[in-house]
Design an enzyme around this catalytic site. Structure first.
Site, PDB file in Angstrom:
ATOM      1  N   CYS A 159      -4.094   3.125  -5.059  1.00 46.00           N
ATOM      2  CA  CYS A 159      -2.998   3.752  -3.938  1.00 46.00           C
ATOM      3  C   CYS A 159      -2.321   4.668  -4.742  1.00 46.00           C
ATOM      4  CB  CYS A 159      -2.935   2.546  -2.654  1.00 46.00           C
ATOM      5  SG  CYS A 159      -1.953   1.692  -3.378  1.00 46.00           S
ATOM      6  N   ASP A 219      -3.525   9.383   3.536  1.00 47.53           N
ATOM      7  CA  ASP A 219      -3.815   8.061   3.195  1.00 47.53           C
ATOM      8  C   ASP A 219      -4.615   7.864   2.045  1.00 47.53           C
ATOM      9  OD1 ASP A 219      -3.969   5.143   2.883  1.00 47.53           O
ATOM     10  OD2 ASP A 219      -3.505   4.398   4.950  1.00 47.53           O
ATOM     11  N   HIS A 254       0.858  -1.325   0.025  1.00 49.22           N
ATOM     12  CA  HIS A 254       0.114  -0.288   0.370  1.00 49.22           C
ATOM     13  C   HIS A 254       1.228   0.944  -0.227  1.00 49.22           C
ATOM     14  CE1 HIS A 254      -3.531   2.415   0.791  1.00 49.22           C
ATOM     15  NE2 HIS A 254      -2.906   2.754   1.818  1.00 49.22           N
TER      16      HIS A 254
END
Length: 433
Positions: free
Chosen positions: A392, A341, A324
């Site tokens: 991401c 995030d 991630h």
């Protein structure tokens, strides 16, 4: 009378048999092949006594006979146990690309799914830290443009074809971004309007160029080479920008180099920024989670950079957590340490490590001590969030792109496909727009 004659014939036959058997035992020159014809008859073969060769034969003959038997048996293949073949069957997929757990799981196969699941739990678990009193800005679609299907259709037209409908697709993308900007603008301080250049559709030539770069024939070819960073991009590396793929280090690092070159070309248009590559944070943070400044001390000498790091408005630090991508920002302009995030996760250790690094960096390069006690440590909450398990990296790059322009994050999940094609075009031309 008839029975008497029959008895005489039987007696004569028995006598003849005794003579022959006697001659066979006593005559050494007797040839057993010279038998009478009646020995080959069916009646004789039926009533002939069974003979056991192992009892009558010598050891040498018995051994040869055994070998003959073995040779005959060896002609037949060995029996094999039936082993069922492995069947590759479809499985049901859930959100974030996870599937039904295997009753006999393989740790290597389940590693990525477990890591993504943990990241997901961490992100959703962070909701409890959200301030309930803070107003949450939502972007509503107009009735005529409502529905995610409409935006998806616009992306299909924008990314795959270039026709008269492209202007409509472009306008839908731009309206979606402007609606988010207007909502933010009405709810607080002045927010910059998203400029049209952020969502300019690709031309026919640009789409053809990207499509050709993604083709199988270019998989092993070096498509571009960046001299200053010594980064080579092969076709198989660039394919990480295709929809549904995870971004890799080479593409991310080269794009960050292009953002710095863009700033140097137009310094008045962009903030003064520094872009660390994806390996910086791993070097900075030790295995125990502390800050190892000595490991990265030489990364930012003024002779190497051409400028002082302390003079930058924002310093961007890509963070890679197993599977991630996240982003950390040393925001000197607003006196903040920020963490972004796309899964809405939180990590105070990252902010602490960057705060310690910045103090050490200023002390080492300028021989001064900086007081950061008043600096805010912010987990950015009002930001575009991903709705799948693979975008991401693209979200992280666009966070950097918009922040380096001094803009708010006025985009969303629906823009990711367009941003992938645009980033591929910019890398192929070694120029960020």
């Amino acid at each position: 009378m008839v029975f008497f004659k029959l008895a005489l014939k039987i007696q004569g036959a028995l006598a003849s048999n005794r003579k022959r058997s006697g001659s066979k035992r006593c005559n050494p020159h007797f040839n057993h092949k010279n038998k009478t014809l009646h020995s080959n008859s069916l009646v004789f073969q039926r009533f002939k006594k069974l003979r056991f060769s192992s009892m009558d034969q010598s050891p040498e003959k018995a051994s040869s006979s055994l070998n003959d038997t073995v040779s005959r048996l060896s002609r037949y293949p060995d029996s094999k146990l039936h082993v069922p073949k492995e069947v590759q069957a479809p499985v049901k997929h859930f959100k974030f690309g996870l599937s039904i757990p295997n009753p006999n799981p393989n740790p290597n196969h389940d590693f990525l799914s477990k890591k993504l699941g943990n990241a997901k739990k961490e992100a959703f678990g962070s909701f409890k830290y959200i301030n309930k009193d803070k107003e949450v800005v939502t972007v509503e679609e107009d009735d005529e443009d409502s529905g995610s299907w409409l935006m998806a259709d616009a992306f299909d037209k924008l990314s795959l074809n270039h026709s008269d409908n492209d202007s409509k697709a472009y306008n839908k993308l731009l309206k979606s971004a402007e609606r988010r900007t207007n909502k933010l603008k009405d709810s607080g301080p002045q927010v910059e309007v998203v400029t049209h250049e952020l969502f300019v559709p690709l031309t026919k030539d640009e789409l053809a160029e990207v499509s050709h770069a993604f083709s199988a024939e270019n998989k092993k070819k070096i498509l571009v080479s960046h001299e200053n960073s010594s980064i080579d991009i092969r076709g198989e590396v660039l394919q990480c920008l295709k929809p549904g793929s995870w971004l890799n280090d080479e593409v991310i690092n080269l794009y960050l180099e292009l953002l710095k070159e863009r700033e140097n070309r137009e310094p008045k248009k962009f903030l003064k920024c520094h872009f660390f590559n994806t390996f910086f944070y791993k070097k900075l943070v030790s295995s125990e989670g502390g800050c190892n400044y000595k490991a990265v001390k030489r990364w930012t000498s003024q002779r190497k950079l051409g400028y002082c790091l302390f003079d930058c408005d924002k310093i961007f630090v890509p963070i890679h957590k197993d599977i991630h991508w996240c982003l950390a920002v040393i925001n000197k302009k607003d006196r903040k340490f920020q963490y972004l995030d796309s899964l809405r996760g939180r990590d105070g250790k990252v902010l602490n490590a960057l705060a310690n690094y910045f103090v050490e960096e200023v002390r080492d390069k300028s021989r001064q001590d900086i007081d950061i006690s008043s600096w805010e440590r912010e987990h950015v909450e009002d930001l575009p969030a991903q709705k799948n398990g693979f975008d991401c990296g693209m979200f992280m790059l666009k966070y950097i792109d918009f922040y380096s322009r001094g803009l708010s994050l006025s985009f969303g999940q629906e823009h990711m496909r367009y941003f992938r094609s645009r980033t591929a075009k910019e890398i192929l031309r070694l120029r960020a727009d």
